[in-house]
Write an enzyme that holds these catalytic residues in place. Structure first.
Site, PDB file in Angstrom:
ATOM      1  N   HIS A  31       0.850  -1.190   0.000  1.00 41.54           N
ATOM      2  CA  HIS A  31       0.000   0.000   0.000  1.00 41.54           C
ATOM      3  C   HIS A  31       0.887   1.243   0.000  1.00 41.54           C
ATOM      4  CE1 HIS A  31      -2.473  -3.231   1.634  1.00 41.54           C
ATOM      5  NE2 HIS A  31      -3.542  -2.539   1.309  1.00 41.54           N
ATOM      6  N   HIS A 270      -3.980   3.166  -3.540  1.00 45.07           N
ATOM      7  CA  HIS A 270      -4.185   2.747  -2.151  1.00 45.07           C
ATOM      8  C   HIS A 270      -3.473   1.437  -1.848  1.00 45.07           C
ATOM      9  CE1 HIS A 270      -6.307   1.968   1.669  1.00 45.07           C
ATOM     10  NE2 HIS A 270      -6.340   0.719   1.244  1.00 45.07           N
ATOM     11  N   GLU A 420     -17.261  -3.300  25.022  1.00 47.61           N
ATOM     12  CA  GLU A 420     -16.491  -4.546  25.149  1.00 47.61           C
ATOM     13  C   GLU A 420     -15.279  -4.579  24.222  1.00 47.61           C
ATOM     14  OE1 GLU A 420     -20.809  -5.448  26.150  1.00 47.61           O
ATOM     15  OE2 GLU A 420     -19.771  -4.463  24.484  1.00 47.61           O
ATOM     16  N   HIS A 482     -28.172 -14.445  25.579  1.00 42.68           N
ATOM     17  CA  HIS A 482     -27.121 -14.293  26.580  1.00 42.68           C
ATOM     18  C   HIS A 482     -26.460 -15.630  26.948  1.00 42.68           C
ATOM     19  CE1 HIS A 482     -28.548 -10.255  26.889  1.00 42.68           C
ATOM     20  NE2 HIS A 482     -27.898  -9.981  28.002  1.00 42.68           N
TER      21      HIS A 482
END
Length: 673
Positions: A31, A270, A420, A482
């Protein structure tokens, strides 16, 4: 710091460009766009501001630099080579090749001077937040009036991709709340990603977004004007020294692939080599008349930072020695912790801790047993830095005497909020910085949110501890969203991650001890919400450390049951049912399959004798266990999602009962006759 003439600065930036172009062209992979577009920004930071010593990449008070847009790896490789790190030209010529120090994305521990492994976009930024947090905490803990021995910045380069990833919101929001003034980020605002111009999918007002987070924002800086970049950086550093300092985002407008006359400003530059014709055109456009990988002597000399770096470290060493004379205890503690060493008395004091925990006969949830272990371990480990993703009261990651970390106060326990993924990646940054041993908690099912950061900790061999509670259908009424079914087996598949699922308080304490003692990788502790009886004895503590052991032996066993966590109790009850019929069954507890797999084959065969009919029992996806019981063995698990009901009802519903386990053993024995 060195301020070159405008012409020399231009040549120094072009050296970065052409090393990136030549390396990508030789590899036919890479890149080049980001290194070419950020060359002036890199020259200003690395040549004029960055405090580092190429001859000692691990100097504790160095500034940290993170390339969050890690696909532009040739940018940092060029910088490391030019400034004098142990990264010779041959390594740049070997870019992206097998066993080179110049991998496709920067990797910590492989390339001298690389602070973290960056590849998944946004995680480098998150790591930088963790590093800046560690610096702020260590400074508050160890600095004394007249003695600023912890005093460095964390700099991070990032691109549009990093800001599009959701983790950037999690960590930048928290960084603003905590006011991390020595965190300075450079946004490479070039308007291009792989698919082309980003206005079709990314139209955020980034400056206002970061202002809303509570950052200091310096917007619309010409990223190709060294004077403008230098002025912005000086402003950011001045702001960071203020009493109410904030993290800073410097928004630099750049042209991707700057210097390539036909491809600059397009997505074509890129992630692909320019091609021979465009490389030649770029050389002509930049006036770079040198052969591939050749940097003229005057430019190379201007980049060499070894003498300046050695002087900067020597000045810090003088301050450090003065600090050590006045505060010898604190100095010794700082050195121990930055080296990642445990306290010298930790090993000697651990047996008494385990003995106290083993003496408790009551049934207890392993999440509570974990907190009990933390209560006992924390006084031995001042480097503990805990936290939870808004679930402290459920994960029980706090401990007696812990201090809540906040914007203006030192602490050793942080409420990360419902973040999280951000928490997991910030913990990686804290571990990489050094000085603290980070751990953090959430529900096991939400490990999906943090999984990639867990993987990165394993890849980087960092000591990070994840506390995952509510580990099965045993959490009960919250239901299938859950209840973790596949999570424990899937975590076990991550190389270099130790996944512990303890059955009682002693196994939980041993799991904590093993996770703390391990220096070459992370651990995940998967813990129950429901109470579990004590099943192991202190005499088995060393066996628990092997990851799997014979928990309940019988003479001349006819079969065995291997189980983990809350299902060990069921295995023991099944053993008792079968014993009443004269059937002799060994019970094996396997709290950590990863550790067990590292044991010698002779030990593994001793615990799981080949040919002995075997049943595996775990409230999780069952396929994993056939590696231990074989195709002829049986596994009782859960191959569907859970249900919403009390835990006892769920275990009966899914057939995870002593009676069902006993039936399975009987079937195995009938088959083996």
């Amino acid at each position: 710091m060195n301020t070159p003439t405008p012409e020399l600065a231009r040549q120094m930036a072009n050296a970065i460009r052409m090393l990136a172009v030549d390396a990508v062209e030789k590899a036919k992979s890479g890149h080049p766009g980001a290194p070419m577009g950020m060359a002036e920004i890199a020259e200003v930071l690395w040549n004029r501001h960055l405090k580092h010593n190429p001859t000692n990449p691990l100097w504790p008070d160095r500034d940290r630099f993170v390339l969050s847009n890690g696909h532009g790896s040739m940018l940092i490789y060029a910088l490391l080579h030019l400034s004098g790190y142990d990264l010779p030209l041959s390594e740049l010529q070997n870019f992206r090749q097998l066993h080179s120090k110049t991998a496709g994305h920067p990797e910590v521990g492989i390339t001298p001077g690389v602070e973290t492994t960056t590849g998944p976009l946004g995680q480098g930024l998150a790591n930088a937040v963790g590093m800046a947090l560690a610096e702020k905490l260590l400074a508050a803990e160890f600095n004394r009036p007249g003695h600023r021995v912890v005093d460095h910045h964390t700099y991070v380069f990032l691109g549009d991709g990093c800001l599009m990833e959701g983790i950037s919101h999690e960590v930048c929001s928290l960084a603003g709340t905590l006011r991390l003034p020595k965190l300075i980020a450079f946004y490479d605002d070039n308007g291009i990603s792989i698919d082309g111009h980003v206005e079709g999918w990314f139209t955020d007002d980034t400056p206002k977004r970061f202002e809303a987070y509570g950052w200091n924002v310096i917007a619309r800086v010409d990223g190709h004007d060294p004077a403008a970049v230098d002025a912005a950086l000086r402003q950011a550093k001045q702001q960071s020294a203020a009493a109410d300092g904030k993290p800073t985002l410097i928004c630099c407008q750049t042209v991707i692939g700057k210097g390539a006359p036909n491809k600059a400003g397009t997505h074509d530059v890129h992630g692909a080599a320019l091609g021979a014709a465009e490389v030649a055109a770029t050389r002509a456009a930049l006036g770079w008349e040198h052969a591939p990988f050749v940097v003229p002597a005057d430019v190379a000399a201007a980049w060499d930072a070894r003498a300046a770096g050695a002087q900067a470290e020597a000045e810090w060493q003088q301050r450090w020695q003065a600090y050590g004379r006045e505060f010898p205890q604190q100095a010794a503690e700082f050195e121990r912790r930055m080296a990642g060493q445990l306290p010298p008395d930790f090993e000697a004091r651990l047996p008494a801790l385990l003995e106290a925990i083993a003496a408790k006969p009551e049934a207890i949830a392993t999440r509570k047993a974990s907190q009990n272990a933390l209560d006992a371990l924390a006084p031995l480990l001042p480097e503990f830095f805990g936290g939870s993703a808004d679930l402290t009261g459920s994960n029980l990651t706090n401990f007696k005497g812990c201090v809540k970390a906040g914007r203006d106060t030192w602490g050793n326990h942080l409420s990360y909020g419902v973040r999280e993924f951000g928490m997991a990646a910030i913990m990686n940054g804290i571990a990489l910085h050094g000085g603290y041993l980070p751990y953090g908690g959430t529900f096991l099912t939400f490990s999906d949110y943090s999984r990639n950061a867990i993987r990165m900790a394993a890849l980087m061999k960092q000591r990070v501890i994840h506390v995952f509670t509510h580990d099965s259908i045993g959490l009960g009424e919250d239901g299938p969203t859950h209840q973790s079914i596949e999570h424990v087996p899937s975590l076990r598949l991550i190389p270099n991650l130790d996944v512990w699922r303890p059955a009682d308080g002693l196994e939980t304490a041993v799991a904590w001890a093993c996770a703390i003692e391990r220096r070459d990788g992370p651990a995940a502790l998967c813990l129950s919400r429901q109470n579990l009886p004590r099943v192991s004895t202190l005499a088995q503590a060393d066996a628990i450390r092997q990851g799997g052991y014979v928990l309940a032996e019988v003479a001349a066993a006819q079969a065995l049951i291997v189980a983990t966590g809350s299902e060990v109790e069921i295995a023991l009850q099944a053993q008792a049912l079968l014993a009443a019929e004269g059937v002799r069954v060994r019970v094996v507890s396997m709290p950590c399959t990863n550790v067990f797999d590292r044991q010698p084959p002779a030990y593994q065969d001793q615990v799981l004798p080949p040919g002995l009919p075997a049943l595996a029992l775990e409230a999780a996806q069952p396929d994993f266990w056939h590696k231990y019981v074989g195709r002829s063995g049986k596994v009782l698990g859960i191959a569907t999602y859970g249900e919403s009901a009390p835990a006892k009802d769920l275990y009966r519903h899914f057939g995870l009962t002593p009676e069902r386990a006993a039936d399975a053993v009987r079937a195995l024995l009938r088959r083996s006759v």
